[in-house]
Design an enzyme around this catalytic site. Structure first.
Site, mmCIF file in Angstrom:
data_model
loop_
_atom_site.group_PDB
_atom_site.id
_atom_site.type_symbol
_atom_site.label_atom_id
_atom_site.label_comp_id
_atom_site.label_asym_id
_atom_site.label_seq_id
_atom_site.Cartn_x
_atom_site.Cartn_y
_atom_site.Cartn_z
ATOM 1 N N ARG A 1 -12.569 7.257 -39.495
ATOM 2 C CA ARG A 1 -12.514 5.986 -38.767
ATOM 3 C C ARG A 1 -12.669 4.784 -39.706
ATOM 4 N NH1 ARG A 1 -10.972 9.512 -36.137
ATOM 5 N NH2 ARG A 1 -11.486 10.018 -33.973
ATOM 6 N N SER B 1 -13.382 5.369 -26.901
ATOM 7 C CA SER B 1 -14.709 5.758 -27.404
ATOM 8 C C SER B 1 -15.408 4.544 -27.983
ATOM 9 C CB SER B 1 -14.569 6.850 -28.468
ATOM 10 O OG SER B 1 -14.054 8.034 -27.889
ATOM 11 N N GLU C 1 -17.752 2.105 -32.684
ATOM 12 C CA GLU C 1 -16.382 2.288 -33.136
ATOM 13 C C GLU C 1 -15.544 1.096 -32.708
ATOM 14 O OE1 GLU C 1 -12.712 5.386 -32.273
ATOM 15 O OE2 GLU C 1 -14.732 6.193 -32.558
#
Length: 300
Positions: free
Chosen positions: A173, A222, A292
């Site tokens: 990520r 998410s 995130e």
């Protein structure tokens, strides 16, 4: 700032919207207004705009599909740049495709499947644009988008920059980009495959997504990264937070790593809910969750 923005708007060729509510452009459906929302007409217009913005000392933010973004209630000062005009997808020799930064991730996976190219089926389950996905190295089912890049083309006020995957600094990520860099396009390395098998795999991914992630309310996907060796949703669930609400924001009862807007949530509600989650998960498990979702803008 307003005078500088007005001068910038007169000099660019693309469409501009003043004081545009960002709730209209993010999947969470919250957020105050952007001083200016700019849609570059083409690459030359984008590059010229970046130079003008730097010279005028106007801060800017690049908007992808708005699916991994939380804009605060006070909105965004400066310019927001949308790449919705950059959506081209092209087949190249040797099982490769070239994709523009504004192309929708799901559309890219369907395009590859149509031409019997495999390796990015996971993109069908990722909302937003390829440029946004690349900028955060989005992934699913054990794969990530930067891992499929052959070359990446970006632009900043100094001009265009082309790099191969081996020149990129990336991890889970994460992709390192200079603060002023904008993803223009990428060439993805794929493999020949059977279109029927590829479509079947995508159908499986979408079925799984429908069963586990169709939360029924606006969300940003998410909200927290998965800590090493752990699933964020499980940590949140174990902290007893399934269905927990703050104002109009709620921990989804379907997937606990999704924070949803029940219809009247503010960005402040979502930020307070995220704070409570992090506090309770840390107290329960000793693990500190990291967002995130990208959080931008000013408080009201």
């Amino acid at each position: 700032m307003r005078e500088r923005l007005e001068r910038f708007a007169r000099e660019c060729r693309g469409e501009v919207l003043w004081d545009e509510p960002m709730a209209r452009h993010t999947t969470l459906k919250v957020g105050g207004g952007a001083d200016l929302l700019f849609f570059p007409a083409d690459l030359d217009d984008l590059q010229a705009a970046l130079v003008q913005l730097r010279e005028a000392r106007i801060p800017y933010l690049v908007l992808g599909g708005g699916s991994n973004l939380l804009v605060k209630d006070g909105g965004i000062r400066g310019c927001v740049i949308s790449l919705k005009m950059f959506r081209g997808i092209h087949v190249l020799p040797n099982a490769r495709i070239e994709v523009a930064g504004g192309a929708r991730s799901a559309a890219v996976s369907r395009f590859a499947a149509k031409f019997g190219l495999t390796g990015i089926e996971f993109l069908c389950a990722i909302p937003g644009t390829i440029g946004g996905a690349i900028a955060v190295n989005a992934g699913a089912y054990g794969r990530n988008i930067v891992g499929k890049i052959e070359t990446l083309l970006t632009v900043d006020p100094a001009g265009l920059r082309m790099r191969g995957r081996h020149e990129l600094e990336y991890a889970y990520r994460y992709l390192y980009l200079d603060p002023e860099e904008v993803v223009v396009s990428a060439v993805l390395e794929l493999h020949p495959g059977d279109p029927t098998d590829i479509m079947a795999q995508m159908a499986d991914y979408l079925t799984h997504r429908g069963e586990s992630q169709q939360v029924g309310y606006p969300n940003a996907g998410s909200f927290f990264k998965n800590p090493a060796g752990h699933a964020a949703w499980k940590l949140i669930d174990q902290a007893g937070l399934r269905g927990y609400t703050v104002g109009g924001a709620q921990v989804s009862e379907v997937h606990t790593n999704f924070l949803v807007n029940r219809g009247d949530a503010t960005a402040a509600d979502l930020l307070e809910l995220a704070r409570v989650i992090k506090e309770k998960v840390k107290a329960e498990s000793g693990i500190e969750l990291e967002e995130e979702v990208r959080i931008v803008g000013e408080d009201a």
